[in-house]
Design a protein around this motif. Structure first.
Motif, PDB file in Angstrom:
ATOM      1  N   LYS A   1      14.266  10.608  -9.588  1.00 57.36           N
ATOM      2  CA  LYS A   1      13.845  11.967  -9.935  1.00 57.36           C
ATOM      3  C   LYS A   1      12.658  11.941 -10.891  1.00 57.36           C
ATOM      4  O   LYS A   1      12.531  11.036 -11.712  1.00 57.36           O
ATOM      5  N   ASN A   2      11.822  12.972 -10.804  1.00 59.56           N
ATOM      6  CA  ASN A   2      10.712  13.215 -11.736  1.00 59.56           C
ATOM      7  C   ASN A   2       9.776  12.023 -11.907  1.00 59.56           C
ATOM      8  O   ASN A   2       9.296  11.749 -12.996  1.00 59.56           O
ATOM      9  N   CYS A   3       9.512  11.320 -10.826  1.00 62.95           N
ATOM     10  CA  CYS A   3       8.583  10.189 -10.857  1.00 62.95           C
ATOM     11  C   CYS A   3       7.199  10.662 -10.430  1.00 62.95           C
ATOM     12  O   CYS A   3       7.052  11.698  -9.779  1.00 62.95           O
ATOM     13  N   VAL A   4       6.191   9.884 -10.800  1.00 65.10           N
ATOM     14  CA  VAL A   4       4.833  10.115 -10.322  1.00 65.10           C
ATOM     15  C   VAL A   4       4.358   8.805  -9.720  1.00 65.10           C
ATOM     16  O   VAL A   4       4.295   7.782 -10.403  1.00 65.10           O
ATOM     17  N   ILE A   5       4.053   8.843  -8.432  1.00 64.86           N
ATOM     18  CA  ILE A   5       3.533   7.670  -7.742  1.00 64.86           C
ATOM     19  C   ILE A   5       2.033   7.922  -7.554  1.00 64.86           C
ATOM     20  O   ILE A   5       1.633   8.800  -6.799  1.00 64.86           O
ATOM     21  N   GLY A   6       1.219   7.161  -8.267  1.00 67.92           N
ATOM     22  CA  GLY A   6      -0.226   7.394  -8.338  1.00 67.92           C
ATOM     23  C   GLY A   6      -0.961   7.172  -7.028  1.00 67.92           C
ATOM     24  O   GLY A   6      -0.442   6.566  -6.088  1.00 67.92           O
ATOM     25  N   ARG A   7      -2.205   7.655  -7.014  1.00 66.55           N
ATOM     26  CA  ARG A   7      -3.048   7.554  -5.824  1.00 66.55           C
ATOM     27  C   ARG A   7      -3.242   6.098  -5.394  1.00 66.55           C
ATOM     28  O   ARG A   7      -3.490   5.231  -6.215  1.00 66.55           O
ATOM     29  N   PHE A   8      -3.105   5.892  -4.098  1.00 62.34           N
ATOM     30  CA  PHE A   8      -3.319   4.595  -3.452  1.00 62.34           C
ATOM     31  C   PHE A   8      -2.365   3.501  -3.922  1.00 62.34           C
ATOM     32  O   PHE A   8      -2.617   2.316  -3.711  1.00 62.34           O
ATOM     33  N   ALA A   9      -1.258   3.881  -4.563  1.00 64.49           N
ATOM     34  CA  ALA A   9      -0.241   2.876  -4.907  1.00 64.49           C
ATOM     35  C   ALA A   9       0.372   2.367  -3.607  1.00 64.49           C
ATOM     36  O   ALA A   9       0.438   3.083  -2.604  1.00 64.49           O
ATOM     37  N   ILE A  10       0.810   1.128  -3.649  1.00 64.06           N
ATOM     38  CA  ILE A  10       1.500   0.526  -2.504  1.00 64.06           C
ATOM     39  C   ILE A  10       2.864   0.065  -2.994  1.00 64.06           C
ATOM     40  O   ILE A  10       2.956  -0.740  -3.915  1.00 64.06           O
ATOM     41  N   ILE A  11       3.901   0.623  -2.391  1.00 68.73           N
ATOM     42  CA  ILE A  11       5.264   0.221  -2.719  1.00 68.73           C
ATOM     43  C   ILE A  11       5.788  -0.543  -1.508  1.00 68.73           C
ATOM     44  O   ILE A  11       5.908   0.021  -0.421  1.00 68.73           O
ATOM     45  N   LYS A  12       6.046  -1.804  -1.695  1.00 65.05           N
ATOM     46  CA  LYS A  12       6.494  -2.661  -0.587  1.00 65.05           C
ATOM     47  C   LYS A  12       7.943  -2.348  -0.218  1.00 65.05           C
ATOM     48  O   LYS A  12       8.601  -1.541  -0.861  1.00 65.05           O
ATOM     49  N   ASP A  13       8.458  -3.015   0.814  1.00 65.87           N
ATOM     50  CA  ASP A  13       9.823  -2.801   1.285  1.00 65.87           C
ATOM     51  C   ASP A  13      10.858  -3.168   0.221  1.00 65.87           C
ATOM     52  O   ASP A  13      10.617  -4.031  -0.620  1.00 65.87           O
ATOM     53  N   CYS A  14      12.026  -2.535   0.304  1.00 62.71           N
ATOM     54  CA  CYS A  14      13.204  -2.882  -0.487  1.00 62.71           C
ATOM     55  C   CYS A  14      12.940  -2.821  -1.992  1.00 62.71           C
ATOM     56  O   CYS A  14      13.074  -3.826  -2.699  1.00 62.71           O
ATOM     57  N   CYS A  15      12.561  -1.639  -2.474  1.00 66.05           N
ATOM     58  CA  CYS A  15      12.294  -1.445  -3.907  1.00 66.05           C
ATOM     59  C   CYS A  15      13.086  -0.258  -4.422  1.00 66.05           C
ATOM     60  O   CYS A  15      13.476   0.615  -3.658  1.00 66.05           O
TER      61      CYS A  15
END
Length: 188
Positions: A120-134
């Motif tokens: 909840k209430n997170c900010v994922i910044g521009r062009f971030a890459i979140i890989k699998d299984c996180c």
């Protein structure tokens, strides 16, 4: 931990042929530029901005969401943007399968892999890459252009690696997202 059965008003949700359940109170802009993979739930107040795209002819996929994804109340999915050589442009965003995005979270990532849980209430910044299984914990800020490696837990502002996940997490997340979808049922 068993998930509770969530009853919803059948008149408030639209169910598509592929099993997507979309709240009539969600905001979907530029629907022709959005792909929902199937069995995805968009809750009340969630926003997907498919209208933010590069200019030009034809349709372009701006936001692609995989299967068994869950977009919680008030989350905002907006494609990343930048100015390059004096021209402002939006770029496509891809969200994998079995992804949960928590309430009030804002996502402008380039890519979110499969089997990802964002709090909840997170900010994922521009062009971030979140890989699998996180897993991204509640109230975490992932800075622009960051890469979150597979099997990691991030927390804080800015988000930092705080733990690692076991290799079995893929099976656990898949079972949880399928269970959540199965228990999201219309009230009698």
């Amino acid at each position: 931990m068993d998930l509770p059965i969530v009853n919803y008003s059948k008149s408030e949700y639209i169910e598509t042929d592929t099993g997507n359940k979309v709240s009539r109170k969600s905001v979907i802009c530029g629907s022709q530029n959005i792909i929902l993979g199937g069995k995805t739930i968009l809750q009340t107040g969630s926003v997907i901005r498919g209208d933010l795209r590069r200019t030009g002819v034809g349709h372009a996929v701006v936001v692609s969401v995989g299967r068994y994804c869950f977009l919680s109340q008030g989350c905002v999915i907006r494609p990343p943007s930048k100015t390059y050589k004096g021209v402002f442009s939006y770029y496509p965003m891809k969200i994998g399968d079995h992804v949960t995005i928590g309430e009030g979270t804002i996502v402008q990532a380039a890519t979110i892999g499969s089997f990802v849980s964002i709090g909840k209430n997170c900010v994922i910044g521009r062009f971030a890459i979140i890989k699998d299984c996180c897993r991204i914990e509640d109230n975490t800020v992932i800075p622009p252009n960051s890469v979150v490696p597979s099997f990691s837990v991030y927390k804080g502002s800015p988000g930092k690696l705080v733990d690692e996940l076991p290799e079995s997490i893929q099976d656990i997340i898949e079972a949880r997202t399928k269970d959540r979808y199965a228990k999201f049922v219309p009230s009698a």
